[in-house]
Design a protein around this motif. Structure first.
Motif, PDB file in Angstrom:
ATOM      1  N   ILE A 101     -14.932  -7.723   3.758  1.00 29.19           N
ATOM      2  CA  ILE A 101     -14.278  -7.072   4.900  1.00 29.19           C
ATOM      3  C   ILE A 101     -13.196  -7.647   5.476  1.00 29.19           C
ATOM      4  N   PRO A 102     -13.485  -9.107   5.541  1.00 25.19           N
ATOM      5  CA  PRO A 102     -11.890  -9.682   6.222  1.00 25.19           C
ATOM      6  C   PRO A 102     -11.034  -9.587   5.096  1.00 25.19           C
ATOM      7  N   THR A 103     -11.362  -9.752   3.944  1.00 23.01           N
ATOM      8  CA  THR A 103     -10.257  -9.585   3.003  1.00 23.01           C
ATOM      9  C   THR A 103      -9.675  -8.406   2.899  1.00 23.01           C
ATOM     10  N   LEU A 104     -10.203  -7.246   3.029  1.00 25.77           N
ATOM     11  CA  LEU A 104      -9.782  -5.830   3.297  1.00 25.77           C
ATOM     12  C   LEU A 104      -8.912  -5.944   4.318  1.00 25.77           C
ATOM     13  N   LEU A 105      -9.326  -6.377   5.437  1.00 25.86           N
ATOM     14  CA  LEU A 105      -8.500  -6.649   6.706  1.00 25.86           C
ATOM     15  C   LEU A 105      -7.282  -7.231   6.466  1.00 25.86           C
ATOM     16  N   VAL A 106      -7.251  -8.400   5.958  1.00 25.53           N
ATOM     17  CA  VAL A 106      -6.103  -9.246   5.602  1.00 25.53           C
ATOM     18  C   VAL A 106      -5.191  -8.451   4.908  1.00 25.53           C
TER      19      VAL A 106
ATOM     20  N   LEU B 221      -3.845  -5.447   6.647  1.00 24.84           N
ATOM     21  CA  LEU B 221      -2.907  -5.812   7.935  1.00 24.84           C
ATOM     22  C   LEU B 221      -1.886  -6.750   7.636  1.00 24.84           C
ATOM     23  N   VAL B 222      -2.051  -7.534   6.638  1.00 21.36           N
ATOM     24  CA  VAL B 222      -1.224  -8.670   6.523  1.00 21.36           C
ATOM     25  C   VAL B 222      -0.340  -8.473   5.159  1.00 21.36           C
ATOM     26  N   TRP B 223      -1.045  -8.394   4.096  1.00 25.87           N
ATOM     27  CA  TRP B 223      -0.404  -8.317   2.678  1.00 25.87           C
ATOM     28  C   TRP B 223       0.248  -7.028   2.293  1.00 25.87           C
ATOM     29  N   LEU B 224      -0.286  -5.975   2.571  1.00 28.17           N
ATOM     30  CA  LEU B 224       0.055  -4.518   2.391  1.00 28.17           C
ATOM     31  C   LEU B 224       1.484  -4.401   3.298  1.00 28.17           C
ATOM     32  N   PRO B 225       1.556  -4.777   4.615  1.00 27.72           N
ATOM     33  CA  PRO B 225       2.745  -4.519   5.253  1.00 27.72           C
ATOM     34  C   PRO B 225       3.755  -5.401   4.757  1.00 27.72           C
ATOM     35  N   ALA B 226       3.461  -6.749   4.499  1.00 28.27           N
ATOM     36  CA  ALA B 226       4.325  -7.707   3.814  1.00 28.27           C
ATOM     37  C   ALA B 226       4.968  -7.112   2.568  1.00 28.27           C
ATOM     38  N   ILE B 227       4.368  -6.853   1.715  1.00 26.96           N
ATOM     39  CA  ILE B 227       4.646  -6.494   0.621  1.00 26.96           C
ATOM     40  C   ILE B 227       5.533  -5.073   0.725  1.00 26.96           C
ATOM     41  N   ALA B 228       5.006  -4.175   1.557  1.00 23.68           N
ATOM     42  CA  ALA B 228       5.771  -2.872   1.948  1.00 23.68           C
ATOM     43  C   ALA B 228       7.410  -3.262   2.704  1.00 23.68           C
ATOM     44  N   SER B 229       7.113  -4.277   3.517  1.00 28.40           N
ATOM     45  CA  SER B 229       8.455  -4.856   4.064  1.00 28.40           C
ATOM     46  C   SER B 229       9.420  -5.279   2.858  1.00 28.40           C
ATOM     47  N   PHE B 230       8.855  -6.220   1.923  1.00 29.77           N
ATOM     48  CA  PHE B 230       9.468  -6.781   0.888  1.00 29.77           C
ATOM     49  C   PHE B 230      10.254  -5.650   0.076  1.00 29.77           C
ATOM     50  N   LEU B 231       9.439  -4.598  -0.117  1.00 26.10           N
ATOM     51  CA  LEU B 231      10.068  -3.737  -1.094  1.00 26.10           C
ATOM     52  C   LEU B 231      11.171  -2.704  -0.345  1.00 26.10           C
ATOM     53  N   LEU B 232      10.727  -2.374   1.075  1.00 25.03           N
ATOM     54  CA  LEU B 232      11.790  -1.619   1.685  1.00 25.03           C
ATOM     55  C   LEU B 232      13.171  -2.497   2.118  1.00 25.03           C
ATOM     56  N   SER B 233      12.874  -3.714   2.063  1.00 19.29           N
ATOM     57  CA  SER B 233      14.125  -4.387   2.226  1.00 19.29           C
ATOM     58  C   SER B 233      15.113  -4.253   1.211  1.00 19.29           C
ATOM     59  N   PHE B 234      14.960  -3.680  -0.018  1.00 16.59           N
ATOM     60  CA  PHE B 234      16.074  -3.177  -0.915  1.00 16.59           C
ATOM     61  C   PHE B 234      16.189  -1.725  -1.032  1.00 16.59           C
TER      62      PHE B 234
ATOM     63  N   GLY C 276       2.254  -1.661  13.155  1.00 15.36           N
ATOM     64  CA  GLY C 276       3.266  -1.209  12.051  1.00 15.36           C
ATOM     65  C   GLY C 276       2.647  -0.690  10.757  1.00 15.36           C
ATOM     66  N   ALA C 277       1.577  -1.391  10.245  1.00 11.38           N
ATOM     67  CA  ALA C 277       1.230  -1.352   8.907  1.00 11.38           C
ATOM     68  C   ALA C 277       0.405  -0.171   8.943  1.00 11.38           C
ATOM     69  N   GLY C 278      -0.494   0.269   9.836  1.00  5.58           N
ATOM     70  CA  GLY C 278      -0.954   1.461  10.047  1.00  5.58           C
ATOM     71  C   GLY C 278      -0.148   2.587   9.820  1.00  5.58           C
ATOM     72  N   ALA C 279       0.781   2.598  10.861  1.00  4.06           N
ATOM     73  CA  ALA C 279       1.637   3.567  11.102  1.00  4.06           C
ATOM     74  C   ALA C 279       2.691   3.860   9.760  1.00  4.06           C
ATOM     75  N   LEU C 280       2.936   2.960   9.218  1.00  4.45           N
ATOM     76  CA  LEU C 280       3.797   2.846   7.843  1.00  4.45           C
ATOM     77  C   LEU C 280       2.940   3.679   6.911  1.00  4.45           C
TER      78      LEU C 280
END
Lengths: 303, 451
Positions: free
Chosen positions: A32-37, A40-53, B32-36
């Protein structure tokens, strides 16, 4: 867990049955914590990284346009607030480290002596910490306002504290320090209270002076607290944002990386690609500090 | 007796709104994550909603039904809230439907507009005319309202302001407020000054003010939008309305000789402006005009909210005089506030019925009769009985103007306005000698943003 008793076949079955249940519990507890992390952390971080291009206005997924390293190129070449922002973040870190931290420690050491009214001083110094940064910005606006502020009124000066880009960063740092000092003081005071009184007695018996006792006995014993203080300072300076945002949205002398990210993605501007590139740069800078911190912590644990 | 309460801007010194803003921004960051990741589902649902059986209803014939109304004024925030709420209540009573009001702090509403529109927006919501509206039309965020038009009492100028790039209407105007040069009648009388009619009058007036140790122009630039008013009027006086529109639409370059001339002229005006503007809020600048330390102040009619009650009756204004005879002085900024229907509206017919009511003279009268201060209604059939002297004059000035611009940040691409032009105008005020590098930098960034 089961490895040490693995040699005995009789207990093995019991172990195995227990370990299925245990494994399930462990899997849930980690899962559960892994999923949350990850969510909430890894997916947005990777998405941000991809979006930055990319270039994207945030409306339709189909409008995402791949632009390669264009955003990074623009940030470092034609985006005027970027380099000042980097510089301001560094100044912020150094300032917080030098002034409020040392002052907070000093206050803690002084207040640690059971002198008259120390409770009152403790409360007074700690009070700003319970205020939100937004409120701190507002309170200091009353001091700093050019035409109606207390400072200019009392000294008859005409300094534009929040507006003049050569002074506003320092004015904001003083306001931050006002809050930060109390925070460090309280953490340090708590640490000092926890020190075994016999250490001081032994030092006194040996004839060590107050100052010497602090630097040679107390300070080294306080190592864990010092480490916490160090981490807090670094985190506080990296996430510095609210105060400048309240004052002028991080413009005109108060540029910070965090404020630039917000300017581009929060609010009416929707430069998601460009903002993500700024966020990635911020993430890289943060990871340098995080790596250093983790290394220290792990080395500490190994001892 | 106060002017337009529906001002675009709110005090940055109000702690309550400031706190709310901070909290919202941070929350939004965390979510942001959820929204995205939620975007794809939203888009697919919106695609289904688009295939609505429209055309049947619309205009006055649209069938009334329960609607959700998103208002960019927090509960109890003053006359602007009172007006919106009164109109919603009056409509609910008249049509016998429920109108659920969603009152949000002004700045928070504006700053979260793009996430708002992509989430579950209210059926009808308050918004602004200009590019700020038409960009949502282009992106399919707001509903086509061309069957609601024409609206009885709305002039062609207002219809134009409601029209997006595709020639269809997506907006219903409610009210407007002109930008002009405000002054105190008593101060002008005492010094024997009069409203300048020509550039020579204007220069002479400013010189005389300086001689009397009064700063001619109050000026604030802490809020990044505030100096845009000065840029706009100089641009429209020197290059005309058409140039303003072409520039804001990206058809003219920011490093063109015309734009440089605007900055060059502004530079010669800087000595007549209040110094240290970058740390001053518009309220503080308004106060210095109220105190008589400054002679004039170029701002929207919401300037009355920044001066003490007893000074409000003493205020008067004139339009900025012509700087180039061939261009004249018949253009001005008069931002229009109004309403849109979101593309995801649950019941588009009901939303159209409600928005038709909101644009009517009847609604404007309800608003002005119920609130402690009136707005200047866009609908020309609305009663002017409640208007104060300033508002009556505003109506006149706007009617006499040949061209009406929205405002630099309402006419321009939001990305460019909010992340580049704001900072560049402040940079100019800091370093008025760096006009060349500033205009070059704006153009470089404009090219990168507009593609």
């Amino acid at each position: 867990m089961a490895t040490r008793t693995a040699g005995k076949p009789s207990t093995r079955r019991v172990e195995k049955r227990r370990s299925t249940r245990e494994r399930l519990i462990i899997a849930t507890m980690i899962g559960i914590p892994t999923l949350l992390v990850v969510w909430l952390v890894w997916l947005p971080a990777i998405a941000s990284f991809l979006l930055s291009f990319t270039r994207w206005n945030g409306f339709k997924l189909s409008s995402i346009e791949w632009v390669g390293v264009q955003n990074y190129k623009d940030i470092t070449t034609i985006y005027p607030p970027f380099w000042p922002a980097i510089q301001h973040n560094v100044i912020w870190l150094v300032f917080l480290f030098v002034f409020p931290t040392i002052l907070g420690m000093l206050l803690a050491v002084v207040l640690d002596h059971e002198m008259w009214g120390s409770r009152f001083y403790q409360t007074a110094f700690y009070l700003p910490v319970v205020l939100s940064m937004a409120l701190v910005g507002f309170i200091w606006q009353l001091f700093y306002s050019t035409d109606q502020g207390l400072i200019n009124e009392v000294f008859g000066s005409k300094v534009d504290w929040y507006g003049d880009p050569s002074v506003n960063l320092w004015a904001v740092l003083v306001a931050t320090a006002w809050r930060h000092t109390g925070y460090i003081m309280l953490i340090y005071l708590a640490g000092l209270k926890g020190i075994d009184a016999s250490l001081r007695e032994a030092a006194a018996v040996d004839g060590a002076s107050e100052v010497k006792t602090f630097f040679h006995v107390i300070f080294p014993v306080m190592r864990p607290i010092n480490l916490i203080v160090l981490v807090i300072v670094v985190i506080e300076s990296l996430r510095a944002f609210d105060l400048v945002w309240i004052i002028n949205k991080g413009r005109n002398g108060l540029e910070l990386i965090s404020a630039l990210v917000s300017q581009n993605v929060i609010g009416e501007a929707t430069r998601y690609g460009f903002g993500s590139a700024l966020a990635v740069i911020m993430m890289i800078i943060s990871s340098v500090f995080i790596t250093i911190y983790l290394r220290i912590v792990f080395r500490e644990e190994r001892r | 007796m106060t002017g337009s309460g529906s001002l675009d801007r709110r005090s940055s010194t109000v702690p309550a709104s400031v706190q709310a803003l901070g909290r919202r921004s941070l929350l939004r960051g965390a979510l942001g994550a959820g929204a995205l990741l939620g975007v794809p589902t939203l888009l697919s649902s919106c695609g289904g909603g688009d295939a609505k059986p429209s055309g049947s209803g619309g205009g006055a014939s649209a069938k009334a039904g329960p609607v959700k109304f998103g208002m960019n004024e927090a509960k109890g925030s003053g006359p602007a809230y009172e007006r919106l709420s009164a109109m919603a209540d009056a409509y609910a009573k008249k049509a016998g439907v429920t109108v659920s009001q969603n009152a949000v702090d002004h700045n928070t509403f504006q700053e979260s507009i793009s996430t708002y529109l992509q989430g579950t927006p209210d059926d009808v919501f308050t918004w602004f005319a200009g590019y700020r509206m038409s960009q949502f039309a282009t992106n399919g965020q707001i509903a086509d309202l061309s069957d609601v038009w024409p609206i009885d009492g709305m002039s062609d100028a207002f219809k134009k302001s409601a029209t997006a790039e595709d020639g269809k209407q997506y907006f219903v105007p409610s009210s407007y407020y002109p930008w002009a040069v405000f002054y105190r009648k008593s101060v002008f009388e005492k010094n024997g000054w009069s409203e300048p009619k020509s550039q020579d009058d204007f220069m002479a007036l400013m010189k005389d003010m300086q001689g009397k140790k009064i700063t001619p122009f109050a000026f604030a630039a802490k809020d990044a939008w505030a100096p845009m008013g000065t840029f706009d009027i100089l641009n429209m006086r020197l290059n005309g309305y058409d140039f303003h529109m072409e520039l804001t639409k990206g058809k003219k370059n920011w490093d063109s000789p015309e734009v440089r001339r605007v900055f060059e002229t502004w530079k010669t005006m800087l000595p007549y402006q209040q110094e240290n503007a970058l740390g001053r809020t518009w309220q503080e600048a308004a106060t210095s005009m109220a105190k008589g330390e400054c002679g004039m102040y170029l701002l929207g009619t919401f300037v009355v909210d920044g001066v003490p009650k007893e000074t409000q009756d003493d205020l008067d204004f004139f339009t900025y005089p012509a700087l180039d005879q061939s261009i004249g002085a018949d253009a001005l900024d008069a931002p229009i506030d109004g309403y849109c229907v979101s593309a995801n509206a649950q019941n588009e017919d009901a939303a159209k019925a409600f928005i038709t009511y909101l644009g009517s003279a009847e609604a404007a009268d309800v608003a002005n009769n119920s609130a402690s201060a009136p707005f200047i209604a866009a609908n020309s059939n609305a009663s002017t009985a409640k208007y104060g002297a300033l508002q009556k004059k505003s109506v006149e000035v706007v009617q006499n103007a040949k061209s009406i611009a929205q405002f630099l940040d309402r006419d321009t691409n939001a990305d460019l306005a909010n992340t580049v032009i704001t900072a560049s105008l402040q940079e100019f005020l800091k370093n008025p000698d760096k006009i060349d590098s500033i205009t070059t930098s704006i153009q470089q960034q404009a090219k990168s943003i507009l593609g």
